[in-house]
Design a protein around this motif. Sequence first.
Motif, PDB file in Angstrom:
ATOM      1  N   CYS A 100      34.786 -40.549  27.593  1.00  0.00           N
ATOM      2  CA  CYS A 100      36.131 -40.204  28.051  1.00  0.00           C
ATOM      3  C   CYS A 100      36.120 -38.759  28.566  1.00  0.00           C
ATOM      4  CB  CYS A 100      37.138 -40.346  26.909  1.00  0.00           C
ATOM      5  SG  CYS A 100      37.397 -42.056  26.359  1.00  0.00           S
ATOM      6  N   ASN A 101      36.813 -38.524  29.671  1.00  0.00           N
ATOM      7  CA  ASN A 101      36.854 -37.175  30.225  1.00  0.00           C
ATOM      8  C   ASN A 101      38.245 -36.567  30.056  1.00  0.00           C
ATOM      9  OD1 ASN A 101      38.521 -38.043  32.426  1.00  0.00           O
ATOM     10  ND2 ASN A 101      36.700 -38.725  33.547  1.00  0.00           N
ATOM     11  N   ALA A 102      38.465 -35.429  30.682  1.00  0.00           N
ATOM     12  CA  ALA A 102      39.746 -34.729  30.525  1.00  0.00           C
ATOM     13  C   ALA A 102      40.919 -35.572  30.990  1.00  0.00           C
ATOM     14  CB  ALA A 102      39.702 -33.409  31.291  1.00  0.00           C
ATOM     15  N   GLY A 103      40.667 -36.501  31.910  1.00  0.00           N
ATOM     16  CA  GLY A 103      41.738 -37.362  32.391  1.00  0.00           C
ATOM     17  C   GLY A 103      42.186 -38.405  31.386  1.00  0.00           C
ATOM     18  N   ASN A 104      41.433 -38.566  30.295  1.00  0.00           N
ATOM     19  CA  ASN A 104      41.797 -39.510  29.229  1.00  0.00           C
ATOM     20  C   ASN A 104      42.591 -38.852  28.104  1.00  0.00           C
ATOM     21  OD1 ASN A 104      38.753 -40.682  30.142  1.00  0.00           O
ATOM     22  ND2 ASN A 104      40.386 -42.201  29.941  1.00  0.00           N
ATOM     23  N   GLY A 105      43.070 -37.639  28.323  1.00  0.00           N
ATOM     24  CA  GLY A 105      43.876 -36.964  27.303  1.00  0.00           C
ATOM     25  C   GLY A 105      43.081 -36.631  26.057  1.00  0.00           C
ATOM     26  N   GLU A 106      43.597 -37.017  24.899  1.00  0.00           N
ATOM     27  CA  GLU A 106      42.982 -36.663  23.628  1.00  0.00           C
ATOM     28  C   GLU A 106      41.929 -37.669  23.165  1.00  0.00           C
ATOM     29  OE1 GLU A 106      46.112 -36.195  20.824  1.00  0.00           O
ATOM     30  OE2 GLU A 106      46.961 -34.405  21.778  1.00  0.00           O
TER      31      GLU A 106
END
Length: 316
Positions: free
Chosen positions: A159-165
């Motif tokens: 998961c990257n920054a676009g996946n939130g937490e």
Amino acid sequence: MTIPLTLEQQQKLGHVSVLYSPPTLAETPHSNTTLRFGLIADPQYADAEPGVTHLRFYRNSLCKLEKAITELNDHRLEFVVTLGDLVDREWESFAAVMSVYEALRHPHAVVIGNHDAQVISEHLAQQVPVAGLPKSYYQFSQSGYRFIVIDGNDLSLYCNAGNGEQHQQARAMLNVLEEEQRPQAQPWNGAVGLRQLEWIEQTLQQAKRQNETVLVFGHYPLAPDNRHNLWNCEQLVELLCRYQVRAYFAGHDHEGNYARIGNTDFITLKGMVDGADRLPFAMIEVKNGELTVNGYGPEISRFLPLEAPIVSETFS
């Protein structure tokens, strides 16, 4: 239910976005008595030299895949499932491997593997603005059968920054598993999140009401205990067995594996990328609840009755 790609994700994924589309099956199956479909696991193509440690021949996967598709095209199958890791690395690898899949004449369901997820996530993280790794769980059905594809990268370090937490949630889950010294506490595994777990149970409830036979496909194995298993594999095993899922098929562990828990078979296929000439894949037949795995190459053939006297069985 399918988690559709956003327009932004579609645009940034381009031709790779087709991997997130559920297959469209024929309204009338080829047989009224026997379900037949093909399985491929871990082609893991890359334009790279063979791996010394694991003896993975990345470039050879294109030729191997061509041979497997040619064989599967000769059979009357309802669909083919690739159980993850179409590629090993690099965004450009998708174009080469997907070109080979164009020859497949059957509907194609794709499970997103950990290598796929990492490559896709890194590509999306480089876009402006960053787009998160898409979810890839869905269902499809045909004449008395329900097919469920689960997403083991739902909570993962991919998961990257676009996946939130979700990246932080994955790190926290992995830390707990490491403290418990669980064998699946590996950074290259992942987990099914709460929302997906709820969706899976709702789908199983619906299938039970309609008296459908359920088959589930994922990248990460669930059983037996193994370092390649989904982080929260125990939750999934309990859920699938409680609803009498007929079988769960996975890849990821290139050596392959098998377990029987209750009346559910857990089958892990061998990885196509391993070895210079080894070509494992399978054709599955389901008739009156009996499941037959017709293995090709080093893939193990099995006859699995609906009810087995053995509670758990493992092969290596």
